[in-house]
Design an enzyme around this catalytic site. Sequence first.
Site, PDB file in Angstrom:
ATOM      1  CB  THR A 157      22.281 -15.963  -0.296  1.00 47.47           C
ATOM      2  OG1 THR A 157      21.328 -15.394   0.587  1.00 47.47           O
ATOM      3  CG2 THR A 157      23.326 -14.939  -0.687  1.00 47.47           C
ATOM      4  CG  ASN A 181      21.075 -11.793   1.223  1.00 49.45           C
ATOM      5  OD1 ASN A 181      21.026 -10.635   1.617  1.00 49.45           O
ATOM      6  ND2 ASN A 181      21.776 -12.724   1.814  1.00 49.45           N
ATOM      7  CG  MET A 182      15.242  -9.036   1.703  1.00 50.44           C
ATOM      8  SD  MET A 182      14.186  -8.327   0.444  1.00 50.44           S
ATOM      9  CE  MET A 182      12.990  -9.631   0.194  1.00 50.44           C
ATOM     10  CE  LYS A 224      19.189 -21.072   4.329  1.00 47.21           C
ATOM     11  NZ  LYS A 224      17.840 -20.446   4.281  1.00 47.21           N
ATOM     12  N   GLY A 231      10.832 -12.645   1.463  1.00 49.37           N
ATOM     13  CA  GLY A 231      12.223 -13.050   1.690  1.00 49.37           C
ATOM     14  C   GLY A 231      12.350 -14.560   1.826  1.00 49.37           C
ATOM     15  N   GLY A 280       4.594 -14.279  10.015  1.00 51.93           N
ATOM     16  CA  GLY A 280       5.706 -15.031  10.630  1.00 51.93           C
ATOM     17  C   GLY A 280       6.379 -14.145  11.665  1.00 51.93           C
ATOM     18  CB  ALA A 281       4.887 -11.412  13.706  1.00 51.53           C
ATOM     19  CB  ALA A 282       6.574 -15.289  16.888  1.00 46.13           C
ATOM     20  CG  HIS A 322      22.687 -20.007   6.236  1.00 45.76           C
ATOM     21  ND1 HIS A 322      23.176 -20.221   4.978  1.00 45.76           N
ATOM     22  CD2 HIS A 322      22.163 -18.750   6.233  1.00 45.76           C
ATOM     23  CE1 HIS A 322      22.941 -19.151   4.228  1.00 45.76           C
ATOM     24  NE2 HIS A 322      22.342 -18.241   4.963  1.00 45.76           N
TER      25      HIS A 322
END
Length: 271
Positions: free
Chosen positions: A168, A126-127, A161, A100, A10-12, A157
């Site tokens: 969270t 949530n990181m 989303k 995540g 999901g790099a972009a 948010h």
Amino acid sequence: MSDMNLVVVGAAGRMGLALVRAIHQTEGARVAAAIERAGSDAIGRDVGELAGIGEIGVAIGDDPLPAFAKADGVLDFTVPKASVEFAGYAAQARIAHVIGTTGCSPEDDAAIEAAARHAAIVKSGNMSLGVNLLSALVAQAAKALDAGFDIEVLEMHHRHKVDAPSGTALMLGEAAARGRAIDLRDNAVRSRDGHTGPRPEGSIGFATLRGGSVVGEHQVIFAGEGERIVLGHLAEDRTIFARGAVKAALWAHGRKPGLYSMFDVLGISAA
Ligand SMILES: NC(=O)C1=CN([C@@H]2O[C@H](COP(=O)(O)OP(=O)(O)OC[C@H]3O[C@@H](n4cnc5c(N)ncnc54)[C@H](OP(=O)(O)O)[C@@H]3O)[C@@H](O)[C@H]2O)C=CC1
Ligand SMILES: O=C(O)C1=N[C@H](C(=O)O)C[C@H](O)C1
């Protein structure tokens, strides 16, 4: 020791690009590969350039298997269906998988738990350090206050989303339920509309707001007779999640298979 080779899936995406920047700033970690959905406009682009840090010689691809085979870990902030698939591939490759992604169903979570028999998985809604600490404080407050204090979880948010309540908010609801020694599944009120009747005693309510570019805001309100205790967290930048995820990957590298949370990574007692 050599750098930990990380694949960003999901790099972009919003988090994908924040992860690429965070890895670039972290000693001991490097972006080894970047994966996007097949058909994405981002395929073939240099992920460093896309993330605003200049070319890093990693072109975005759409085939996770060869990328996972050469890597030490995967950072995954995508969608539930993809995360379940990636968990299977990471388990095959026996590499750490940091998830995540929120909005997973009980079936998705069961599949991820099964994959964790073969590889270390760190999964958290949530990181950030702040929210994980908040979660411990919420459990403590819920334990200290009797059912005369109504618990409501409020979140806001950005307009993009897709899942609600946020991961969270559910994590904070779980913390409150743990403090109260009740099961969240039996006590959550996730929406209200029309003639709802009075609030069920001991329930944990959720309210969701969506709009604009809000990164993530959460409040847990303990509403009693004549007073309210409000515990909250405001995320100002996605960097806090990305930094947490990279920390989780480094922590999970070489660890025995299992499903871990950010509490394990940060050494915070869930209370
Ligand atoms: N735990 C935490 O701390 C945090 C969790 N999150 C969660 O992370 C997730 C992603 O959020 P965000 O970055 O804002 O969302 P985005 O939509 O910006 O990013 C998700 C990316 O994943 C891509 N994708 C979807 N399916 C696949 C697939 N099969 N293979 C590869 N890539 C895929 C999407 O591509 P496309 O758009 O082309 O479909 C998109 O680029 C959400 O669940 C969010 O709630 C977010 C922030 C912090
Ligand atoms: O989708 C987001 O953006 C976020 N999702 C996570 C959640 O569902 O709680 C974490 C953070 O709040 C941002």
